[in-house]
Enzyme design. Structure first.
Site, mmCIF file in Angstrom:
data_model
loop_
_atom_site.group_PDB
_atom_site.id
_atom_site.type_symbol
_atom_site.label_atom_id
_atom_site.label_comp_id
_atom_site.label_asym_id
_atom_site.label_seq_id
_atom_site.Cartn_x
_atom_site.Cartn_y
_atom_site.Cartn_z
ATOM 1 C CG ASP A 13 -1.954 1.057 1.209
ATOM 2 O OD1 ASP A 13 -2.434 1.389 0.119
ATOM 3 O OD2 ASP A 13 -2.288 1.570 2.287
ATOM 4 C CG ASP A 15 -1.811 7.619 0.932
ATOM 5 O OD1 ASP A 15 -0.958 8.514 0.991
ATOM 6 O OD2 ASP A 15 -2.617 7.504 -0.002
ATOM 7 C CE LYS A 184 -5.708 -1.151 -0.966
ATOM 8 N NZ LYS A 184 -4.534 -0.517 -0.309
ATOM 9 C CG ASP A 209 -2.154 1.897 6.471
ATOM 10 O OD1 ASP A 209 -2.387 1.538 5.292
ATOM 11 O OD2 ASP A 209 -2.735 2.845 7.017
#
Length: 259
Positions: A13, A15, A184, A209
């Site tokens: 990912d 961010d 996602k 995250d």
């Protein structure tokens, strides 16, 4: 994890893993450098459909992170690939920005508000009542409803913003039609990314995250999953979920030696 084959390909990912609030996370540059030096196939993923891969490449470059355009995979790109596989050379009415419209043009789709095959909803900075009304009427007339991702809110410097999932809920309430979400946590986005790399899930890993999107999507795609604690999900929240990542680490810096 010891009995599994070595990791040959990496999906991560953006961010919360590589950058946070417009600032590179320590170790991100070292991780990306190690991937290139080891010649490991990799993709940087994002559910955000606003930007093109070129836009994101330029943004990351300004932050000192070297990610080639071909190593960026967005929910807009996955959505364009999906609808083109479903109905090649079709048409769509789009609520979104350049990331989504460019991806659809690239696969040969026609953007129209006249009897489209799909209504496709993505992020935009200016959701308009007129556009949403048009989407509702087209869906009621038979257009198939697609959304790039289910995220309900997005970040901004002023605070949370309503995002694709929230607007999709409004349209669903008006049409009684739920969209198919491509991004996602749908493992479709992961599997499509693996196909882009020519990789196999058994020797691939996903870094994220968020437990509810990144880890869940990677898990359902059959990949090893690494949760970093530099973004949304915090350590005390992990046990609330009925699934776990393969490993939890403080940050991307802790994964450099695994490449």
């Amino acid at each position: 994890m010891a009995d599994r084959r070595p990791i040959e390909s990496w999906l991560t990912d953006m961010d919360g893993v590589l950058i946070h609030e417009g600032v590179p996370i320590p170790g991100a540059d070292a991780f990306l450098k190690k991937l290139r030096e080891a010649e490991r196939p990799f993709l940087v993923l994002t559910n955000n459909s606003i930007y093109t891969a070129r836009d994101l490449h330029a943004r990351l470059t300004r932050l000192g992170l070297d990610v080639p355009v071909q190593n960026i995979w967005t929910s807009a790109m996955a959505t364009a690939q999906f609808v083109n596989e479903q109905r090649p050379g079709g048409s769509a009415y789009v609520i979104g920005e350049a990331g989504l419209t460019t991806a659809l043009h690239d696969v040969g789709y026609i953007l129209t508000d006249h009897d489209p095959d799909f209504v496709i909803l993505g992020e935009t900075r200016t959701y308009s009542f007129e556009a949403m009304t048009k989407a509702v009427r087209l869906i009621n007339d038979g257009a198939r409803f697609i959304a790039t991702n289910p995220d309900n809110v997005g970040p901004s410097t002023e605070g949370a913003l309503p995002a694709t999932g929230s607007v999709a809920a409004l349209i669903t309430a008006a049409t009684k039609k739920k969209p198919y979400f491509v991004g996602k946590p749908n493992p479709l986005m992961m599997r499509a990314g693996l196909n882009v790399l020519g990789a196999h899930s058994e020797t691939a890993a996903m870094i994220g995250d968020r437990m509810d999107t990144d880890v869940l999507a990677g898990l359902e795609a059959g990949m090893r999953t690494f949760l970093v604690l530099t973004g949304v999900t915090q350590a005390d929240e992990i046990d609330r979920y009925p699934f776990r990542p393969s490993k939890v680490v403080d940050s991307i810096a802790d994964l450099v030696d695994l490449v």
